[in-house]
Design a protein around this motif. Structure first.
Motif, PDB file in Angstrom:
ATOM      1  N   GLU A   1     -43.675  27.957 -15.684  1.00 24.10           N
ATOM      2  CA  GLU A   1     -43.537  27.646 -14.257  1.00 24.10           C
ATOM      3  C   GLU A   1     -42.108  27.877 -13.761  1.00 24.10           C
ATOM      4  O   GLU A   1     -41.738  27.458 -12.675  1.00 24.10           O
ATOM      5  N   ASN A   2     -41.290  28.537 -14.581  1.00 24.56           N
ATOM      6  CA  ASN A   2     -39.892  28.843 -14.230  1.00 24.56           C
ATOM      7  C   ASN A   2     -39.001  27.612 -14.159  1.00 24.56           C
ATOM      8  O   ASN A   2     -37.956  27.623 -13.491  1.00 24.56           O
ATOM      9  N   LYS A   3     -39.399  26.525 -14.823  1.00 29.98           N
ATOM     10  CA  LYS A   3     -38.576  25.323 -14.807  1.00 29.98           C
ATOM     11  C   LYS A   3     -37.420  25.469 -15.802  1.00 29.98           C
ATOM     12  O   LYS A   3     -37.588  26.028 -16.886  1.00 29.98           O
ATOM     13  N   THR A   4     -36.255  24.959 -15.416  1.00 29.37           N
ATOM     14  CA  THR A   4     -35.087  24.997 -16.281  1.00 29.37           C
ATOM     15  C   THR A   4     -35.142  23.847 -17.290  1.00 29.37           C
ATOM     16  O   THR A   4     -35.937  22.908 -17.143  1.00 29.37           O
ATOM     17  N   SER A   5     -34.269  23.904 -18.286  1.00 33.65           N
ATOM     18  CA  SER A   5     -34.230  22.820 -19.281  1.00 33.65           C
ATOM     19  C   SER A   5     -33.956  21.455 -18.641  1.00 33.65           C
ATOM     20  O   SER A   5     -34.618  20.473 -18.993  1.00 33.65           O
ATOM     21  N   PRO A   6     -32.991  21.334 -17.696  1.00 33.13           N
ATOM     22  CA  PRO A   6     -32.785  20.034 -17.043  1.00 33.13           C
ATOM     23  C   PRO A   6     -34.017  19.545 -16.288  1.00 33.13           C
ATOM     24  O   PRO A   6     -34.329  18.348 -16.297  1.00 33.13           O
ATOM     25  N   GLU A   7     -34.742  20.477 -15.645  1.00 37.39           N
ATOM     26  CA  GLU A   7     -35.960  20.089 -14.911  1.00 37.39           C
ATOM     27  C   GLU A   7     -37.045  19.624 -15.882  1.00 37.39           C
ATOM     28  O   GLU A   7     -37.752  18.637 -15.609  1.00 37.39           O
ATOM     29  N   ILE A   8     -37.170  20.314 -17.000  1.00 41.16           N
ATOM     30  CA  ILE A   8     -38.156  19.910 -18.010  1.00 41.16           C
ATOM     31  C   ILE A   8     -37.784  18.544 -18.583  1.00 41.16           C
ATOM     32  O   ILE A   8     -38.650  17.690 -18.802  1.00 41.16           O
ATOM     33  N   ALA A   9     -36.494  18.341 -18.815  1.00 38.11           N
ATOM     34  CA  ALA A   9     -36.027  17.052 -19.333  1.00 38.11           C
ATOM     35  C   ALA A   9     -36.409  15.910 -18.386  1.00 38.11           C
ATOM     36  O   ALA A   9     -36.853  14.842 -18.834  1.00 38.11           O
ATOM     37  N   ASP A  10     -36.258  16.156 -17.077  1.00 38.64           N
ATOM     38  CA  ASP A  10     -36.621  15.137 -16.088  1.00 38.64           C
ATOM     39  C   ASP A  10     -38.120  14.854 -16.126  1.00 38.64           C
ATOM     40  O   ASP A  10     -38.558  13.702 -16.012  1.00 38.64           O
TER      41      ASP A  10
ATOM     42  N   LEU B   1     -40.185  15.163 -18.660  1.00 33.96           N
ATOM     43  CA  LEU B   1     -40.611  14.541 -19.916  1.00 33.96           C
ATOM     44  C   LEU B   1     -39.799  13.297 -20.280  1.00 33.96           C
ATOM     45  O   LEU B   1     -40.046  12.671 -21.309  1.00 33.96           O
ATOM     46  N   LEU B   2     -38.818  12.976 -19.423  1.00 38.58           N
ATOM     47  CA  LEU B   2     -37.965  11.794 -19.641  1.00 38.58           C
ATOM     48  C   LEU B   2     -37.225  11.873 -20.976  1.00 38.58           C
ATOM     49  O   LEU B   2     -37.154  10.906 -21.745  1.00 38.58           O
ATOM     50  N   ILE B   3     -36.701  13.067 -21.256  1.00 36.25           N
ATOM     51  CA  ILE B   3     -35.889  13.269 -22.453  1.00 36.25           C
ATOM     52  C   ILE B   3     -34.602  13.990 -22.046  1.00 36.25           C
ATOM     53  O   ILE B   3     -34.439  14.363 -20.882  1.00 36.25           O
ATOM     54  N   SER B   4     -33.693  14.200 -22.983  1.00 32.77           N
ATOM     55  CA  SER B   4     -32.424  14.856 -22.655  1.00 32.77           C
ATOM     56  C   SER B   4     -32.585  16.383 -22.662  1.00 32.77           C
ATOM     57  O   SER B   4     -33.484  16.922 -23.308  1.00 32.77           O
ATOM     58  N   SER B   5     -31.687  17.044 -21.947  1.00 32.09           N
ATOM     59  CA  SER B   5     -31.690  18.513 -21.940  1.00 32.09           C
ATOM     60  C   SER B   5     -31.458  19.058 -23.341  1.00 32.09           C
ATOM     61  O   SER B   5     -32.021  20.082 -23.733  1.00 32.09           O
ATOM     62  N   ARG B   6     -30.618  18.361 -24.110  1.00 32.04           N
ATOM     63  CA  ARG B   6     -30.334  18.805 -25.482  1.00 32.04           C
ATOM     64  C   ARG B   6     -31.610  18.779 -26.316  1.00 32.04           C
ATOM     65  O   ARG B   6     -31.852  19.696 -27.118  1.00 32.04           O
ATOM     66  N   THR B   7     -32.435  17.740 -26.116  1.00 29.67           N
ATOM     67  CA  THR B   7     -33.707  17.649 -26.851  1.00 29.67           C
ATOM     68  C   THR B   7     -34.638  18.787 -26.450  1.00 29.67           C
ATOM     69  O   THR B   7     -35.312  19.386 -27.297  1.00 29.67           O
ATOM     70  N   VAL B   8     -34.664  19.108 -25.146  1.00 36.66           N
ATOM     71  CA  VAL B   8     -35.483  20.235 -24.676  1.00 36.66           C
ATOM     72  C   VAL B   8     -35.028  21.526 -25.340  1.00 36.66           C
ATOM     73  O   VAL B   8     -35.838  22.325 -25.819  1.00 36.66           O
TER      74      VAL B   8
END
Length: 210
Positions: A161-170, A172-179
């Motif tokens: 869906e073209n979501k960035t790592s920070p957007e995915i982190a938000d 899934l309620l996890i950190s960008s580093r985890t993504v």
């Protein structure tokens, strides 16, 4: 200061409109051109972070510019603007590691999201293009999904869906580093060879199977 950008289009109104629009959003437009050769010379001279190129221009096309940049180790990230929805043109763009591929009729409304995605080292593809691209998944693609965890499959869906790592982190309620760690694991499991846009391409081409 936002990323430095070169813009090239052989249609003066399109070039002026895009330049004025991005300037109004405080993007750093360092050069513009109305033909491919001039655009390539600007990229060589200025080494901008991003080049927004019309795919069809006199003297050099956007694809030819991308090929020269790749051959000469110029690391400017290229966004192509095109009317072309053909599969073979898109495949060529993938081979040249094009970061952004957007339709000209949606360029103004998509360009800001595209630049943001590219700046975060994540490719961007116009959603309107997806129905025109052939389904190329195989049994091996389906088998590969069985190696992934539920979280990894969720992340692939968001990537499609073209979501960035920070957007995915938000989401899934996890950190960008985890993504990012999940993304690395997915690339390894799917054997995508670590190409900068390999996971995005795989996700968009195979989104119907997950």
């Amino acid at each position: 200061m936002k990323s430095s950008i070169v813009i090239a289009d052989d249609h003066p109104l399109m070039l002026k409109g895009m330049t004025n629009y991005l300037t109004s959003l405080n993007y750093n437009i360092v050069g513009s051109a109305t033909d491919g050769r001039s655009a390539y010379n600007l990229i060589v001279k200025l080494k901008p972070k991003i080049a927004i190129l019309d795919i069809r221009m006199p003297h050099m096309t956007g694809l030819e510019i991308a090929a020269e940049c790749k051959k000469n180790d110029i690391y400017t990230k290229i966004i192509l603007i095109t009317f072309d929805k053909r599969q073979d043109v898109y495949e060529k763009a993938k081979e040249l590691n094009i970061y952004g591929y957007i339709l000209k009729e949606f360029a103004v409304e998509e360009i800001e999201n595209c630049i943001e995605s590219v700046t975060n080292n994540e490719p961007y593809l116009s959603k309107e293009l997806l129905p025109n691209l052939e389904k190329s998944y195989t049994k091996s693609d389906i088998t590969a999904l069985n190696k992934l965890t539920k979280t990894e499959i969720k992340i692939i869906k968001y990537i499609a869906e073209n979501k960035t790592s920070p957007e995915i982190a938000d989401e899934l309620l996890i950190s960008s580093r985890t993504v990012d760690k999940h993304r690395s694991n997915i690339v390894n499991k799917l054997k995508l060879n670590g190409k900068h846009n390999g996971l995005f391409i795989w996700a968009t081409e195979n989104k119907d199977i997950f």
